[in-house]
Write an enzyme that holds these catalytic residues in place. Structure first.
Site, PDB file in Angstrom:
ATOM      1  N   GLU A  85      -5.729  57.855   0.889  1.00  0.00           N
ATOM      2  CA  GLU A  85      -5.703  58.560   2.603  1.00  0.00           C
ATOM      3  C   GLU A  85      -4.843  57.729   3.083  1.00  0.00           C
ATOM      4  O   GLU A  85      -4.926  56.374   3.364  1.00  0.00           O
ATOM      5  CB  GLU A  85      -7.281  58.698   2.842  1.00  0.00           C
ATOM      6  CG  GLU A  85      -7.112  59.542   4.164  1.00  0.00           C
ATOM      7  CD  GLU A  85      -8.392  59.551   4.741  1.00  0.00           C
ATOM      8  OE1 GLU A  85      -9.295  59.648   3.733  1.00  0.00           O
ATOM      9  OE2 GLU A  85      -8.777  59.564   5.612  1.00  0.00           O
ATOM     10  N   LYS A 280     -18.598  58.768   6.409  1.00  0.00           N
ATOM     11  CA  LYS A 280     -17.467  59.108   5.480  1.00  0.00           C
ATOM     12  C   LYS A 280     -16.407  58.073   5.781  1.00  0.00           C
ATOM     13  O   LYS A 280     -15.601  57.673   5.035  1.00  0.00           O
ATOM     14  CB  LYS A 280     -16.945  60.433   5.249  1.00  0.00           C
ATOM     15  CG  LYS A 280     -15.850  60.586   4.481  1.00  0.00           C
ATOM     16  CD  LYS A 280     -14.483  60.677   4.766  1.00  0.00           C
ATOM     17  CE  LYS A 280     -13.517  60.986   3.627  1.00  0.00           C
ATOM     18  NZ  LYS A 280     -12.158  60.654   4.224  1.00  0.00           N
ATOM     19  N   ASP A 296     -18.116  49.141  -8.733  1.00  0.00           N
ATOM     20  CA  ASP A 296     -18.552  50.470  -9.004  1.00  0.00           C
ATOM     21  C   ASP A 296     -18.666  51.271  -7.704  1.00  0.00           C
ATOM     22  O   ASP A 296     -19.919  51.180  -6.911  1.00  0.00           O
ATOM     23  CB  ASP A 296     -19.801  50.564  -9.867  1.00  0.00           C
ATOM     24  CG  ASP A 296     -20.179  51.939 -10.236  1.00  0.00           C
ATOM     25  OD1 ASP A 296     -19.803  52.839  -9.688  1.00  0.00           O
ATOM     26  OD2 ASP A 296     -20.976  52.000 -11.224  1.00  0.00           O
ATOM     27  N   HIS A 393      -3.295  59.952  12.406  1.00  0.00           N
ATOM     28  CA  HIS A 393      -3.534  60.577  11.224  1.00  0.00           C
ATOM     29  C   HIS A 393      -2.264  61.387  10.597  1.00  0.00           C
ATOM     30  O   HIS A 393      -1.636  61.034   9.469  1.00  0.00           O
ATOM     31  CB  HIS A 393      -4.396  61.404  10.820  1.00  0.00           C
ATOM     32  CG  HIS A 393      -4.891  61.853   9.597  1.00  0.00           C
ATOM     33  ND1 HIS A 393      -5.516  61.177   8.748  1.00  0.00           N
ATOM     34  CD2 HIS A 393      -4.752  62.864   9.080  1.00  0.00           C
ATOM     35  CE1 HIS A 393      -5.739  61.498   7.615  1.00  0.00           C
ATOM     36  NE2 HIS A 393      -5.215  62.844   7.614  1.00  0.00           N
TER      37      HIS A 393
HETATM   38  C1  MEV Z   1     -11.403  60.715   7.835  1.00  0.00           C
HETATM   39  O1  MEV Z   1     -11.125  60.350   6.595  1.00  0.00           O
HETATM   40  C2  MEV Z   1     -12.443  59.684   8.515  1.00  0.00           C
HETATM   41  C3  MEV Z   1     -12.948  60.199   9.842  1.00  0.00           C
HETATM   42  O2  MEV Z   1     -13.209  61.831   9.978  1.00  0.00           O
HETATM   43  C4  MEV Z   1     -14.221  59.390  10.137  1.00  0.00           C
HETATM   44  C5  MEV Z   1     -14.682  59.848  11.348  1.00  0.00           C
HETATM   45  O3  MEV Z   1     -14.735  61.204  11.843  1.00  0.00           O
HETATM   46  O4  MEV Z   1     -15.447  58.943  12.057  1.00  0.00           O
HETATM   47  C6  MEV Z   1     -12.017  60.170  10.805  1.00  0.00           C
END
Ligand code: MEV
Length: 440
Positions: A85, A280, A296, A393
């Protein structure tokens, strides 16, 4: 429709590839070329990869990056990350730099106990089972000595075995619930070997237990396996500073920033839809280091998300508060990691990653990985509550779009320069690229 194939795993690598490319691809030459492009030219390394799993036909590369400037308990680290990513390593580095000037990260291992279970069925008198368990417990521990001897010499081994009655959930269902200390090993093989020996002894010796009826002697072992839920293998990472020191963003005051930041964490604490995305983002950092260090990540993911639901509702792994003019941001998470065994002594890049981290113990690695997660969450929330996530991003994603359209070096340089002062979007990049190509 292709036909099933028997004996595939016994074919040579080239025969496997031949079958794959001829069965599934319209252009078998190109498919073969792509598979071959990813082979390692070093035969030893290729053989190592071939032998990690069955039916290897090529290698699947991920970028291996580093995030420098992580100050953890007053020691500096450059953290290795394997991830695809675009923005993750950049975000980690930014967070590291931000906290470097504000005292760095503080971490602590809270506990290191791991769990394994022998699941079995017993349909007799539970008091008989309890007296059998008390009678056989020392024999169970004795019979695993050949497996536990070396681990015990280093200070680890089996901590305890409990008999657990689960008959309220499933008729006749009991467990041997076993706790382990596996030191620097993740311990899956060690734990599973011990459990299978416990199961064997437990079943066999039941035949000789005089207080059992004939029926009760027939203990049915269902399975023996470690648990990836490790709420007692826990590490804490935190950062804190004076609110006034959160002063790096020009467009927002420290007070407003901190208030929005804490609100964002509070939302993830109460709202599962947000909590999953919030966590995530934490796992972006955690998985990348877990993978780079040969651990792992599926086990870690499963355990961490179960922990995030431990109070009956999925919730944020991180927490934040403002107290007496100070900002506190922290996380406690379960991490079962190893720095010996498994891939750690085999994969040249994993060995390199561990050396980069000053040859950490499993406890050290737990702390480093937790910091990578906390740093990632800090970076994400900082963007989300200020500029929004897309700015950074898309900037990082720009190169992916350019590569997707086969941009040459001149086109890349021109377009990257243009987007230093403009907002990146997929359509804007395509438009500029087309214009450039028309002009030239
Ligand atoms: C993207 O990989 C992760 C985010 O969505 C985490 C978040 O929203 O806190 C940017």
């Amino acid at each position: 429709m292709s036909k099933p194939i028997s004996g595939f795993s016994k074919l040579s690598k080239s025969k496997k590839i031949e079958w794959i490319v001829n069965t599934y691809f319209s252009n078998n030459k190109i498919a073969k070329q792509i598979l071959e492009q990813y082979w390692n030219t070093n035969e030893n390394i290729q053989q190592l990869h071939d032998e990690f799993i069955e039916n290897t036909i090529t290698n699947y590369y991920l970028p291996f990056g580093v995030a420098p400037n992580f100050l953890i308990n007053n020691k500096l680290y450059t953290i290795p990350m394997a991830i695809e990513e675009s923005s993750v390593v950049a975000a980690a580095s930014k967070s590291a730099k931000f906290w470097l000037d504000r005292g760095g990260f503080k971490t602590k291992v809270i506990s290191t106990t791991k769990i394994g279970q022998v699941h079995f069925m017993f349909f007799g008198n539970s008091h008989h089972l309890i007296s059998y368990f008390n009678h056989i417990k020392s024999r169970l521990l004795e019979d695993v000595k050949p497996i536990t001897k070396n681990m015990e010499l280093r200070g680890g081994g089996v901590i305890d075995i409990e008999l657990r009655d689960k008959t309220e959930d499933i008729k006749g269902y009991y467990q041997l619930h076993v706790s382990f200390e596996t030191l620097d090993a993740m311990g899956a093989n060690f734990i599973n070997s011990c459990l299978e020996q416990f199961a064997k002894t437990f079943k066999e010796e039941a035949l000789n237990f005089k207080d059992f009826t004939t029926e009760e002697k027939n203990i049915q072992i269902v399975m023996s396996i470690l648990s990836n839920y490790v709420p007692d293998c826990l590490v804490r990472a935190e950062v804190s500073c004076k609110i006034e020191d959160l002063n790096e963003d020009k467009d927002i005051s420290p007070e407003e920033f901190v208030s929005k930041f804490v609100q964002a964490v509070n939302i993830a604490e109460v709202e599962p839809y947000r909590a999953v995305t919030h966590n995530k983002g934490i796992m972006n950092g955690i998985d990348a280091v877990v993978l780079a260090t040969g651990n792992d990540f599926r086990a870690v993911e499963a355990g961490v998300h179960a922990y995030a639901s431990r109070n009956g509702k999925y919730s944020s792994l991180t927490h934040a508060k403002i107290e007496n003019g100070m900002f506190y941001f922290w996380m406690e998470i379960p991490l079962a990691l190893g720095t010996v065994g498994g891939l750690t002594g085999l994969h040249p890049l994993v060995k390199l990653a561990l050396e980069l981290l000053h040859h950490p113990s499993a406890k050290d690695l737990m702390q480093i990985v937790a910091v990578a997660g906390l740093a990632q969450n800090f970076a994400a929330l900082r963007s989300l509550t200020t500029t929004g996530i897309q700015k950074g991003h898309m900037k990082m994603h720009l190169m992916n779009i350019l590569n997707q359209f086969g941009a040459n070096e001149y086109e890349k340089a021109t377009i990257i320069d243009y987007f230093k002062t403009h907002t990146v979007s997929h359509s804007a990049v395509v438009e500029i690229l087309q214009n450039l190509r028309i002009k030239n």
